[in-house]
Design an enzyme around this catalytic site. Structure first.
Site, PDB file in Angstrom:
ATOM      1  N   CYS A   2       0.823  -1.214   0.000  1.00  0.00           N
ATOM      2  CA  CYS A   2       0.000   0.000   0.000  1.00  0.00           C
ATOM      3  C   CYS A   2       0.858   1.266   0.000  1.00  0.00           C
ATOM      4  O   CYS A   2       1.942   1.292   0.585  1.00  0.00           O
ATOM      5  CB  CYS A   2      -0.870   0.042   1.236  1.00  0.00           C
ATOM      6  SG  CYS A   2      -1.880  -1.420   1.414  1.00  0.00           S
ATOM      7  N   LYS A 586       6.688  -3.912  -4.455  1.00  0.00           N
ATOM      8  CA  LYS A 586       8.087  -3.477  -4.385  1.00  0.00           C
ATOM      9  C   LYS A 586       8.615  -3.501  -2.949  1.00  0.00           C
ATOM     10  O   LYS A 586       9.674  -4.036  -2.690  1.00  0.00           O
ATOM     11  CB  LYS A 586       8.214  -2.076  -4.990  1.00  0.00           C
ATOM     12  CG  LYS A 586       9.636  -1.562  -5.053  1.00  0.00           C
ATOM     13  CD  LYS A 586      10.443  -2.312  -6.075  1.00  0.00           C
ATOM     14  CE  LYS A 586      11.907  -1.957  -6.064  1.00  0.00           C
ATOM     15  NZ  LYS A 586      12.719  -2.970  -6.753  1.00  0.00           N
TER      16      LYS A 586
HETATM   17  C1  F6R Z   1      13.003  -9.553  -6.303  1.00  0.00           C
HETATM   18  C2  F6R Z   1      12.796  -8.588  -5.246  1.00  0.00           C
HETATM   19  C3  F6R Z   1      12.454  -9.089  -3.903  1.00  0.00           C
HETATM   20  C4  F6R Z   1      13.160  -8.235  -2.820  1.00  0.00           C
HETATM   21  C5  F6R Z   1      12.695  -8.658  -1.419  1.00  0.00           C
HETATM   22  C6  F6R Z   1      13.446  -7.929  -0.333  1.00  0.00           C
HETATM   23  O1  F6R Z   1      13.331  -8.939  -7.512  1.00  0.00           O
HETATM   24  O2  F6R Z   1      12.873  -7.423  -5.457  1.00  0.00           O
HETATM   25  O3  F6R Z   1      12.773 -10.430  -3.755  1.00  0.00           O
HETATM   26  O4  F6R Z   1      14.528  -8.394  -2.961  1.00  0.00           O
HETATM   27  O5  F6R Z   1      11.326  -8.414  -1.281  1.00  0.00           O
HETATM   28  O6  F6R Z   1      13.277  -6.563  -0.445  1.00  0.00           O
HETATM   29  P1  F6R Z   1      14.269  -5.540   0.240  1.00  0.00           P
HETATM   30  O7  F6R Z   1      15.575  -5.654  -0.430  1.00  0.00           O
HETATM   31  O8  F6R Z   1      13.621  -4.205   0.024  1.00  0.00           O
HETATM   32  O9  F6R Z   1      14.341  -5.910   1.695  1.00  0.00           O
END
Ligand code: F6R
Length: 591
Positions: A2, A586
């Site tokens: 969100c 994301k």
């Molecule tokens: C894959 C991807 C996810 C993130 C994961 C961790 O392309 O982006 O697997 O790597 O959700 O996210 P962060 O790095 O923000 O902790």
């Protein structure tokens, strides 16, 4: 996950709310909505579907100077108009947008129903706005009501709140989900991250958990535990936070082709005037620890696997854990352990949970993140920023490369080995060569795009990179794929190999090159079509793609460019949404 926006003051409210939601759309969502106050009445527009759909259904001009907006990524209840945010309270005095998950919302909902409240949606968020209204009807004080919800709610909640009879105040609360305030002279903003606000201001307040308050047009008021607190302002670098395609058709392609610049930028931050520049206390902590434990999720977990090898070269014992596993089955490997947590967003709920557990024990934590001011960065003992710039495509690319680069520099700094700088400069040149050879990767993508399964094989660094190659392919092309260590093939996975399964093989290391060639024979004799991605000095005739030689520890930086392009082209060829794959978000801000 969100996204929240909110604004109060002298500005184009419609433009900020709609553009702000578009700037947050990379986080992933399935419905969108806004609310604003006009003549002491809260107006709400919310629909399943895109922000563009919402935009087409709201008035062309909104004569209000206070509003909130939301993109929802469904957790409680299906994506539909009713479950979309903002939610009005039962008596319609309040409207709320919420990011997070309320663990005890069912109990709260039951209690409020007994008090005569009615609920319209299936969401946990409606319980928050009704709870605020319930308290307000007793105490006539919104701030006090916010304080009380902080005592009652369990879980995570970043909220922005409108009160119909107080159009001069935009209320907010931050607990375990991201929320930032953007400050200007005659307006104030809030949002889940800096992207919607950075075009309008450089001055921010990075809220801490448990902080709440309100914004007027010209001022900010911050409280914690019922008391006013002093505000700390921070500045953010606009060029690293602007969301702009710069002529590229997709963010993922743009972000892949920024990787050489990102590597250079990181080098410039951590090495200048012929010296490494890392916090001396961090270097001391590394020198003194016996064990390094990495904890992370997804792509960051894959970068951690590479990072662990770097620390092994410093003669440290290392372990690498997936955050959502460690959170429930923690392993503590002695008092002299340094914990390293990689996170692009710095807001990943699974990682934050582990951090909280470690912080309670007083364990030293190094956070390596792309997001200055994020929850993880602020709560770390030591932190290193990635300087990769805003990563918009859901599939992480440049952040992975940035993590590997930063950890390589850090470990080589511990050895005082400045050769890493030449090595990285050469890697950048080699990466740029791959940009010009991407047509060859497109041809490979065309040959695998209709396969139901794809295998990636490698050993050592290539195996760890294969895991990332496989994750990237599956998340944006929806093809099932697996990364397998070459030697493990015959212990099981080879049963799945037949003429319909392409096998992509990475060969970067001389010491396993022969064994890998053996694996290729094994799968080819079962009918598999193989694509061999080798380093120049190890290439054989017929290899599908050849990259420059590089010291083995940096080989993931080169081979991953191939893997990123491959996933991108397969997704593109299949006509899928490259930047926003289905079901994914994301920043994964819920556990
Ligand atoms: C894959 C991807 C996810 C993130 C994961 C961790 O392309 O982006 O697997 O790597 O959700 O996210 P962060 O790095 O923000 O902790």
């Amino acid at each position: 996950m969100c996204g929240i926006v909110g604004c109060k003051g002298n500005m184009d409210l419609r433009k900020y709310l709609i553009n702000g939601l578009k700037d947050l759309d990379y986080r992933g969502y399935d419905s969108a909505g806004i609310a604003f106050i006009l003549k002491e009445k809260i107006n709400v527009y919310k629909f399943k579907g895109t922000v563009e759909n919402l935009e087409s259904k709201i008035p062309n001009h909104i004569d209000s100077d206070i509003g909130i907006g939301h993109t929802r990524w469904a957790t409680h209840g299906v994506p539909n108009d009713t479950n979309a945010h903002p939610h009005l309270s039962f008596h319609q005095h309040f409207a709320i947008v919420h990011n997070g998950v309320i663990e005890n919302y069912k109990d709260i909902k039951d209690e409020l129903i007994q008090q005569g409240f009615e609920f319209k949606s299936e969401t946990d968020s409606e319980a928050i706005v009704n709870l605020i209204e319930y308290y307000y009807l007793q105490n006539n004080d919104v701030l006090k009501s916010l304080f009380l919800i902080g005592q009652k709610l369990k879980g995570s909640f970043a909220i922005a709140l409108l009160h119909e009879s107080e159009p001069d105040k935009l209320y907010f609360y931050k607990q375990a989900s991201p929320l930032l305030i953007g400050v200007s002279n005659d307006f104030n903003l809030l949002a889940s991250d800096a992207a919607p606000m950075i075009k309008l201001t450089k001055k921010f307040i990075d809220l801490e958990d448990g902080q709440y308050g309100y914004l007027t047009s010209t001022n900010q008021f911050l409280f914690c535990n019922g008391r006013p607190i002093d505000i700390v302002y921070s500045n953010k670098e606009p060029e690293l936070l602007v969301k702009d395609l710069n002529g590229y058709p997709h963010f993922m392609l743009k972000e892949i082709e920024e990787i050489d610049i990102v590597i250079k930028r990181i080098m410039n931050h951590y090495f200048y005037e012929d010296k490494f520049h890392f916090d001396s206390k961090l270097i001391e902590a590394i020198n003194e620890c016996d064990h390094v434990t990495f904890i992370a999720c997804g792509t960051s977990y894959h970068a951690s696997l590479i990072g662990a090898r770097y620390f092994e070269s410093l003669e440290k014992n290392t372990s690498v854990f997936i955050a959502s596993e460690w959170a429930y089955y923690p392993k503590f490997l002695g008092n002299k352990t340094l914990y390293i947590m990689l996170s692009q967003s710095g807001e990943t709920a699974d990682s934050i949970r582990c951090m909280q557990m470690l912080s309670k024990l007083g364990a030293p934590i190094l956070v390596v993140t792309n997001t200055k001011g994020s929850t993880m960065e602020r709560n770390a003992t030591y932190s290193l920023l990635l300087y990769a710039g805003l990563e918009v495509a859901v599939a992480s690319t440049k952040a992975y490369s940035a993590m590997i680069t930063t950890l390589a520099l850090l470990c080589e700094a511990c050895k005082n080995n400045i050769d890493v700088i030449d090595d990285l400069n050469n890697v950048c040149k080699s990466i740029r060569k791959i940009y010009f050879q991407k047509e060859q990767i497109l041809q490979i993508a065309r040959q695998i795009k209709n396969s139901p399964d794809v295998f990636f094989l490698g050993r050592g660094y290539d195996y760890e990179m294969s895991l990332e190659a496989s994750l990237k392919l599956k998340e944006i092309s929806y093809i099932h794929s697996e990364g397998v260590p070459g030697g493990e093939l015959k212990h099981g996975p080879i049963a799945l190999i037949d003429k319909n399964v392409p096998v992509i093989v990475f060969i970067s290391d001389k010491i396993v090159a022969l064994s890998m060639r053996g694996n290729i024979k094994e799968v080819e004799s079962r009918g598999a079509k193989t694509f061999i991605i080798s380093s120049r000095s190890l290439k054989h005739e017929g290899d599908a793609f050849v990259v420059d030689d590089t010291p083995i520890y940096l080989s993931p930086l080169l081979k991953s460019i191939f893997a990123f392009y491959l996933a991108y082209f397969v997704s593109l060829e299949k006509g899928l949404n490259v930047d926003k794959p289905r079901n994914l978000a994301k920043a994964v801000t819920v556990e």
